[in-house]
Design a protein around this motif. Sequence first.
Motif, PDB file in Angstrom:
ATOM      1  N   VAL A  54       0.916  -1.051   0.130  1.00 43.24           N
ATOM      2  CA  VAL A  54       0.027   0.082  -0.018  1.00 43.24           C
ATOM      3  C   VAL A  54       0.925   1.334  -0.012  1.00 43.24           C
ATOM      4  O   VAL A  54       0.525   2.220  -0.626  1.00 43.24           O
ATOM      5  CB  VAL A  54      -1.018  -0.114   1.193  1.00 43.24           C
ATOM      6  N   HIS A  55       2.239   1.140   0.554  1.00 40.43           N
ATOM      7  CA  HIS A  55       2.966   2.309   0.733  1.00 40.43           C
ATOM      8  C   HIS A  55       3.546   2.663  -0.544  1.00 40.43           C
ATOM      9  O   HIS A  55       3.305   1.641  -1.701  1.00 40.43           O
ATOM     10  CB  HIS A  55       3.991   2.056   2.080  1.00 40.43           C
ATOM     11  N   HIS A  56       4.186   3.740  -0.653  1.00 35.19           N
ATOM     12  CA  HIS A  56       4.705   4.062  -1.906  1.00 35.19           C
ATOM     13  C   HIS A  56       5.824   3.362  -2.312  1.00 35.19           C
ATOM     14  O   HIS A  56       6.040   2.956  -3.405  1.00 35.19           O
ATOM     15  CB  HIS A  56       5.286   5.675  -1.529  1.00 35.19           C
ATOM     16  N   ILE A  57       6.614   2.783  -1.236  1.00 32.90           N
ATOM     17  CA  ILE A  57       8.042   2.207  -1.580  1.00 32.90           C
ATOM     18  C   ILE A  57       8.208   0.661  -1.180  1.00 32.90           C
ATOM     19  O   ILE A  57       8.060  -0.208  -1.895  1.00 32.90           O
ATOM     20  CB  ILE A  57       9.270   2.745  -0.925  1.00 32.90           C
ATOM     21  N   GLY A  58       7.531   0.554  -0.082  1.00 31.33           N
ATOM     22  CA  GLY A  58       7.849  -0.937   0.441  1.00 31.33           C
ATOM     23  C   GLY A  58       6.316  -1.853   0.715  1.00 31.33           C
ATOM     24  O   GLY A  58       5.164  -1.147   0.553  1.00 31.33           O
ATOM     25  N   THR A  59       6.265  -2.961   1.232  1.00 26.64           N
ATOM     26  CA  THR A  59       5.543  -3.884   1.406  1.00 26.64           C
ATOM     27  C   THR A  59       5.002  -4.074   2.914  1.00 26.64           C
ATOM     28  O   THR A  59       5.972  -4.983   3.555  1.00 26.64           O
ATOM     29  CB  THR A  59       5.427  -5.169   0.661  1.00 26.64           C
ATOM     30  N   ALA A  68     -10.601   8.184  -5.721  1.00 29.17           N
ATOM     31  CA  ALA A  68     -10.811   8.689  -7.273  1.00 29.17           C
ATOM     32  C   ALA A  68     -11.759  10.122  -7.241  1.00 29.17           C
ATOM     33  O   ALA A  68     -12.202  10.203  -5.994  1.00 29.17           O
ATOM     34  CB  ALA A  68     -11.787   7.748  -7.970  1.00 29.17           C
ATOM     35  N   ASN A  69     -11.478  10.961  -8.070  1.00 30.25           N
ATOM     36  CA  ASN A  69     -12.322  12.137  -8.131  1.00 30.25           C
ATOM     37  C   ASN A  69     -13.758  11.840  -8.738  1.00 30.25           C
ATOM     38  O   ASN A  69     -13.999  10.785  -8.945  1.00 30.25           O
ATOM     39  CB  ASN A  69     -11.595  13.301  -8.928  1.00 30.25           C
ATOM     40  N   ALA A  70     -14.425  13.073  -8.857  1.00 29.00           N
ATOM     41  CA  ALA A  70     -15.722  12.642  -9.357  1.00 29.00           C
ATOM     42  C   ALA A  70     -15.885  11.978 -10.794  1.00 29.00           C
ATOM     43  O   ALA A  70     -17.075  11.407 -10.987  1.00 29.00           O
ATOM     44  CB  ALA A  70     -16.662  14.162  -9.196  1.00 29.00           C
ATOM     45  N   ALA A  71     -15.062  12.231 -11.400  1.00 28.26           N
ATOM     46  CA  ALA A  71     -14.815  11.729 -12.677  1.00 28.26           C
ATOM     47  C   ALA A  71     -14.591  10.083 -12.769  1.00 28.26           C
ATOM     48  O   ALA A  71     -14.618   9.500 -13.857  1.00 28.26           O
ATOM     49  CB  ALA A  71     -13.970  12.303 -13.747  1.00 28.26           C
ATOM     50  N   GLY A  72     -14.259   9.518 -11.593  1.00 24.73           N
ATOM     51  CA  GLY A  72     -13.833   8.282 -11.422  1.00 24.73           C
ATOM     52  C   GLY A  72     -12.391   8.136 -11.676  1.00 24.73           C
ATOM     53  O   GLY A  72     -11.882   6.874 -11.912  1.00 24.73           O
ATOM     54  N   GLU A  73     -11.586   9.016 -11.921  1.00 24.60           N
ATOM     55  CA  GLU A  73     -10.227   9.096 -12.263  1.00 24.60           C
ATOM     56  C   GLU A  73      -9.291   9.196 -11.145  1.00 24.60           C
ATOM     57  O   GLU A  73      -9.594   9.666  -9.976  1.00 24.60           O
ATOM     58  CB  GLU A  73      -9.825  10.102 -13.192  1.00 24.60           C
ATOM     59  N   ARG A  74      -8.220   8.239 -11.018  1.00 19.88           N
ATOM     60  CA  ARG A  74      -7.147   8.144  -9.919  1.00 19.88           C
ATOM     61  C   ARG A  74      -6.689   9.552 -10.011  1.00 19.88           C
ATOM     62  O   ARG A  74      -6.283  10.080 -11.079  1.00 19.88           O
ATOM     63  CB  ARG A  74      -6.362   7.197 -10.418  1.00 19.88           C
ATOM     64  N   PHE A  75      -6.371  10.077  -9.137  1.00 25.64           N
ATOM     65  CA  PHE A  75      -5.352  11.304  -9.010  1.00 25.64           C
ATOM     66  C   PHE A  75      -4.146  11.181  -8.117  1.00 25.64           C
ATOM     67  O   PHE A  75      -3.225  12.144  -8.207  1.00 25.64           O
ATOM     68  CB  PHE A  75      -6.181  12.458  -8.530  1.00 25.64           C
ATOM     69  N   ILE A  76      -3.922  10.262  -7.141  1.00 28.58           N
ATOM     70  CA  ILE A  76      -2.746   9.862  -6.402  1.00 28.58           C
ATOM     71  C   ILE A  76      -2.362   8.600  -6.599  1.00 28.58           C
ATOM     72  O   ILE A  76      -3.402   7.890  -7.049  1.00 28.58           O
ATOM     73  CB  ILE A  76      -3.092  10.017  -4.974  1.00 28.58           C
ATOM     74  N   GLU A  77      -1.180   8.301  -6.724  1.00 32.98           N
ATOM     75  CA  GLU A  77      -0.599   7.031  -7.381  1.00 32.98           C
ATOM     76  C   GLU A  77      -0.618   6.259  -5.976  1.00 32.98           C
ATOM     77  O   GLU A  77      -0.612   5.047  -6.058  1.00 32.98           O
ATOM     78  CB  GLU A  77       1.025   7.325  -7.560  1.00 32.98           C
ATOM     79  N   ALA A  91      10.337  11.385  -2.546  1.00 34.84           N
ATOM     80  CA  ALA A  91       9.586  10.356  -3.249  1.00 34.84           C
ATOM     81  C   ALA A  91       8.070  10.485  -3.000  1.00 34.84           C
ATOM     82  O   ALA A  91       7.277  10.315  -3.789  1.00 34.84           O
ATOM     83  CB  ALA A  91      10.105   9.069  -2.786  1.00 34.84           C
ATOM     84  N   TYR A  92       7.890  10.946  -1.899  1.00 38.88           N
ATOM     85  CA  TYR A  92       6.573  11.530  -1.350  1.00 38.88           C
ATOM     86  C   TYR A  92       5.920  12.434  -1.917  1.00 38.88           C
ATOM     87  O   TYR A  92       4.632  13.088  -1.760  1.00 38.88           O
ATOM     88  CB  TYR A  92       6.395  11.390   0.218  1.00 38.88           C
ATOM     89  N   TYR A  93       6.867  13.438  -2.595  1.00 37.42           N
ATOM     90  CA  TYR A  93       6.255  14.571  -3.244  1.00 37.42           C
ATOM     91  C   TYR A  93       5.738  14.266  -4.818  1.00 37.42           C
ATOM     92  O   TYR A  93       5.238  15.274  -5.349  1.00 37.42           O
ATOM     93  CB  TYR A  93       7.199  15.829  -3.086  1.00 37.42           C
ATOM     94  N   ASN A  94       6.120  13.184  -5.267  1.00 37.34           N
ATOM     95  CA  ASN A  94       5.610  12.820  -6.581  1.00 37.34           C
ATOM     96  C   ASN A  94       4.646  11.823  -6.536  1.00 37.34           C
ATOM     97  O   ASN A  94       4.668  10.883  -7.078  1.00 37.34           O
ATOM     98  CB  ASN A  94       6.923  12.295  -7.323  1.00 37.34           C
ATOM     99  N   GLN A  95       3.441  12.351  -5.942  1.00 33.92           N
ATOM    100  CA  GLN A  95       2.272  11.195  -5.799  1.00 33.92           C
ATOM    101  C   GLN A  95       1.087  11.796  -6.824  1.00 33.92           C
ATOM    102  O   GLN A  95       0.326  10.833  -6.935  1.00 33.92           O
ATOM    103  CB  GLN A  95       1.851  11.654  -4.493  1.00 33.92           C
TER     104      GLN A  95
END
Lengths: 80, 580
Positions: free
Chosen positions: B126-131, B268-277, B567-571
């Motif tokens: 779930v995290h940005h880098i590890g498991t 997701a946003n209202a359009a159902g699109e992902r906006f954060i990785e 790394a956490y600023y490029n989400q």
Amino acid sequence: MPLAQTATSVPVTVNKDLCIADKGCTVCVDVCPLDVLRIAVTDDGTKTAYMKYDECWYCMPCEADCPTGAVTVNLPYLLK
Amino acid sequence: MDEILDGLTQIDCDILVIGGGTAGPMAALKAKKKNPEANVVLLDKANVKRSGAISMGMDGLNNSVIPGYATPEQYTKEITIANDGICDQAAVYRYAEECYGIIQELDSFGIRFQKDQNGEYDVKKVHHIGTYVLPMPNGDTVKKALYRQLRKARINIVNRYMATRLLTGEGRVAGAICVNTRTAEFLVVRAKAVIMGLGAAGRLGLPTSGYLYGTYENASNSGEGYAMAYHAGAGLANLECYQINPLIKDYNGPACAYVAGPLGGYTANAAGERFIECDYWSGQMMQEFYDELQGGKGPVFLKLNHLAEETVAEIERVLHIVERPTRGHFHAGRGTDYRKTMIEMHISEIGFCSGHSASGVFVDENARTTIAGLYAAGDMANVPHNYMLGAFTHGAFAGEDAADYIKDMDFAEFDHAEVEAERLRVLAPTKRDDGIPPNQIEYKTRRLVNDYLQPPKVTAKMQLAQKRFAEVREDMEQGMYVRDAHELMRSLEASTILDCADMAAAASLYRTESRWGLYHNRVEYERDDENWFCHTILTKGADGQPAHAKKAVQPYVVDIADEEKDAYYNQRVDPSVAAE
């Protein structure tokens, strides 16, 4: 400043036909993290649990731990 | 019940553990195991059977470091980066090394963790880098399993007593003053060591529903640990790094992207699109969430309606049994079917909680606070992103260290006038004929927190907050009125909440930079590593007001390369990718 009596509907309801507080059960009162349930004497002289304070986290130990399934946790009206 | 009685009893114990939620029971068990002769008292203002954040259980471990899936080095690096570098790594690293042993111990208590066909732990990313995310299929049994262990170990459990102030003397902790929540009778506990595990300050901001108890955190976690540590003179770290969480709007419980994410659900946003990785909570993630909410593409939703029936059913099964089971009732009441509609999300009111952010009583890798003999663990101690397993593990560290500390130690002398002064303070609202009830004091404080302290933070607004809080404090001290012992408990909580509100404003004004994304987004200041790459420590000053100091971040145990730091600023999802 004197206090007013403002009514609120409470989220936790108890089916008094199923509640066995009369036999000494206080499980729901004991487990509530916010300590909002109490035992009352009803009109016919028997005891039943009820929600005395409208301070509910709708977390559900009262419902989950009740031995007779007498307790129901509804969502507080303000957020349901 | 609830009638106000006059009474004062004193008891002695070797180790007093305040808070029977997560960290507290583990601290008590470990102390007793290490020193079976020790008299260990576990005190809770509710009932240990069902108290604390995990009252109804937990759906998984969010930060398990399991050999073969993650290393202590990797986890320490991840948390350091997620917390913008402000991290004493020793405490995080020790946790990462020892939490696997705690998992095995919890397993032996009967708390099962998900395993795959080969019998290996089924850890999810779930995290940005590890498991690190490990589901708990019978997570609803955690409290029962813990309670069995406490009884077996003959821990002395004291329910329905609320600690209100710590006692200190001879430069160390001496015990605590407590009040019965149903009779208002006092209990003075003398102790050689005190371990605090009182949870988050979860009743600080006001939920958008306006319902005082409709909080993200267990509403009984009103911040006593923070207030007691403050009044005893302990240091509190980085309180300006508020806790703000993504949640199900109005219900205010967790959306559980950690549960749904590995199964294909996402924000997701209202359009159902992902906006954060990445759905892992950090200050920057919360800033992206906030921007999407405020921008034209909001509101924000948890999206599951693209998943297969059996996947949705599995997510429902977990989410409707464990942690916040009334969410099933909530969705049913609104006719929300995960299969058909997305679930509206929002961000929570502010609080203090290091379990998810980093605002807590300052502790080292042994869970020691800045006062000798006083320990803190769990959501109220400042080890960042610690979650439930961190509470268990640091609770264990506290219990073991305290068991050693009390050897050859006698009770510290304290000034008995402090007990008398505390009785006068606590009982003052019972001595009036009418006045302002605690719920109005609390509502006003928390409404002001929302109006003036909720990020983005603005200097002039926070200064206004301080002025308003002082007015509420005057009303509280001169005019609060209670009619029974239950209301007296609420009046003490109102006082705690006001203390926390004052600390939140003061800490936020002190750090004149922006850091931790939304958590400390001060619109007038940029991030300033030159002057603010440090902890801030808040203590109670000689004038009775919050005092501040900078404290250097300890040299890293695990180095972070320059290119990894951000790394956490490029989400944010690259728009050109999202459109595909």
